[in-house]
Design a protein around this motif. Structure first.
Motif, PDB file in Angstrom:
ATOM      1  N   ARG A  47       0.821  -1.220   0.000  1.00 59.78           N
ATOM      2  CA  ARG A  47       0.000   0.000   0.000  1.00 59.78           C
ATOM      3  C   ARG A  47       0.852   1.265   0.000  1.00 59.78           C
ATOM      4  N   VAL A  48       1.845   1.330   0.894  1.00 57.59           N
ATOM      5  CA  VAL A  48       2.631   2.569   0.959  1.00 57.59           C
ATOM      6  C   VAL A  48       3.540   2.722  -0.254  1.00 57.59           C
ATOM      7  N   CYS A  49       4.087   1.626  -0.766  1.00 55.77           N
ATOM      8  CA  CYS A  49       4.976   1.723  -1.927  1.00 55.77           C
ATOM      9  C   CYS A  49       4.207   1.990  -3.217  1.00 55.77           C
ATOM     10  N   ARG A  50       2.986   1.491  -3.311  1.00 50.92           N
ATOM     11  CA  ARG A  50       2.140   1.830  -4.470  1.00 50.92           C
ATOM     12  C   ARG A  50       1.870   3.336  -4.477  1.00 50.92           C
ATOM     13  N   ALA A  51       1.574   3.887  -3.308  1.00 53.27           N
ATOM     14  CA  ALA A  51       1.338   5.332  -3.202  1.00 53.27           C
ATOM     15  C   ALA A  51       2.593   6.119  -3.569  1.00 53.27           C
ATOM     16  N   LEU A  52       3.772   5.631  -3.143  1.00 53.84           N
ATOM     17  CA  LEU A  52       5.015   6.315  -3.490  1.00 53.84           C
ATOM     18  C   LEU A  52       5.259   6.236  -4.989  1.00 53.84           C
ATOM     19  N   ALA A  53       5.000   5.079  -5.596  1.00 47.56           N
ATOM     20  CA  ALA A  53       5.174   4.928  -7.046  1.00 47.56           C
ATOM     21  C   ALA A  53       4.274   5.904  -7.803  1.00 47.56           C
ATOM     22  N   GLU A  54       3.050   6.069  -7.348  1.00 47.78           N
ATOM     23  CA  GLU A  54       2.132   7.015  -8.001  1.00 47.78           C
ATOM     24  C   GLU A  54       2.677   8.436  -7.917  1.00 47.78           C
ATOM     25  N   LYS A  55       3.216   8.800  -6.768  1.00 46.89           N
ATOM     26  CA  LYS A  55       3.772  10.144  -6.604  1.00 46.89           C
ATOM     27  C   LYS A  55       5.021  10.334  -7.473  1.00 46.89           C
ATOM     28  N   ILE A  56       5.846   9.299  -7.571  1.00 45.10           N
ATOM     29  CA  ILE A  56       7.032   9.356  -8.438  1.00 45.10           C
ATOM     30  C   ILE A  56       6.602   9.533  -9.884  1.00 45.10           C
ATOM     31  N   ARG A  57       5.648   8.727 -10.332  1.00 41.09           N
ATOM     32  CA  ARG A  57       5.176   8.808 -11.716  1.00 41.09           C
ATOM     33  C   ARG A  57       4.602  10.194 -12.018  1.00 41.09           C
ATOM     34  N   ASP A  58       3.816  10.736 -11.083  1.00 40.00           N
ATOM     35  CA  ASP A  58       3.231  12.067 -11.269  1.00 40.00           C
ATOM     36  C   ASP A  58       4.297  13.155 -11.325  1.00 40.00           C
ATOM     37  N   THR A  59       5.383  12.976 -10.583  1.00 36.51           N
ATOM     38  CA  THR A  59       6.432  13.992 -10.509  1.00 36.51           C
ATOM     39  C   THR A  59       7.471  13.857 -11.623  1.00 36.51           C
ATOM     40  N   PHE A  60       7.923  12.631 -11.887  1.00 40.67           N
ATOM     41  CA  PHE A  60       9.055  12.430 -12.791  1.00 40.67           C
ATOM     42  C   PHE A  60       8.693  11.770 -14.116  1.00 40.67           C
TER      43      PHE A  60
END
Length: 194
Positions: A47-60
C-alpha cells in the motif's frame, strides 16, 4: 494516500516509537520510525509503496530504474519499482563507500530515481546519488516514504515524499535533559559491514 493514512500505517504496525534513539546519522531523536515493522507486512508495504510509485510517476514521469541504498532501502525500492514496472537495484557499502555491486549496471539513457525509506539529514541519500553519478543514465530525482527533515534535507536533486515531518534531532552534546535521562537505543543499519 494522504499523509495521515501513511502515518496510520506506521502507527498500526507499531513502527512509530518514542524514547531516546541514536539515528544512523549519529544524531539523537525522541522519535524513531522502525520501518521494518511496516515492511514485515507485505500488504502494508504494498500500500505505501504503491502510493510512493504514483507520486514518483506524477512527478518524474516514466522510470527505468529504482536504485536504493542497502539495507533499509531495498524493500521499499523493490516494491516501488514493482509498481512503476521498472528494474530495482541497490548500492551497498564497499570499504565504507556506496557502490553498485553484484553486476548491477545502469545503461546510458536510463531514467533513474533513488528511493529511500526515511530521510533525516539526507546523508545516505547523497552518498547513494554520488555512487549513481559514476554510471550513465539520468538521475531524475529522489523519493522516500517519510522525510523527517521537514523539507530541509538537501539532496542536490528534487525529493518527493509521502510524508514530511519535522521531528527534532540533536547533536550528542545538545540532547535535552529529559531525553538524556532515557537509555539510548541505536536501531539503524549504517554501521553494518558488507
Amino acid at each position: 494516500m494522504t499523509q495521515n493514512e501513511v502515518l496510520d500505517e506506521f502507527r498500526s504496525a507499531g513502527a512509530l516509537l518514542e524514547g531516546h534513539f541514536i539515528l544512523s546519522s549519529g544524531l539523537h531523536s525522541p522519535v524513531f520510525l522502525q520501518k521494518m515493522f511496516v515492511f514485515q507486512d507485505p500488504a502494508r508495504t504494498e500500500r505505501v509503496c504503491r502510493a510512493l510509485a504514483e507520486k514518483i510517476r506524477d512527478t518524474f514521469g516514466a522510470v527505468d530504474y529504482v536504485v536504493s541504498p542497502a539495507v533499509g532501502g531495498i524493500v521499499p525500492g523493490y516494491e516501488t519499482a514493482r509498481h512503476l514496472g521498472c528494474k530495482a537495484i541497490f548500492v551497498e557499502r564497499e570499504n565504507g563507500v556506496f557502490v553498485l555491486r553484484r553486476g548491477f549496471t545502469i545503461p546510458e539513457g536510463a531514467r533513474v530515481v533513488m528511493v529511500e525509506d526515511i530521510v533525516t539529514t539526507g546523508l545516505s541519500s547523497r552518498e547513494c546519488l554520488t555512487a549513481l553519478r559514476e554510471h550513465p543514465g539520468t538521475i531524475l530525482g529522489a523519493a522516500c516514504l517519510i522525510d523527517r527533515s521537514g523539507g530541509r534535507a538537501d539532496l542536490g536533486v528534487p525529493l518527493v515524499s509521502l510524508v514530511q515531518l519535522d521531528i527534532p534531532a540533536y547533536a550528542p552534546d545538545e540532547i535535552p535533559a529529559e531525553m538524556a535521562a532515557l537509555p539510548a537505543v541505536k536501531p539503524g543499519s549504517r554501521s553494518l559491514k558488507s
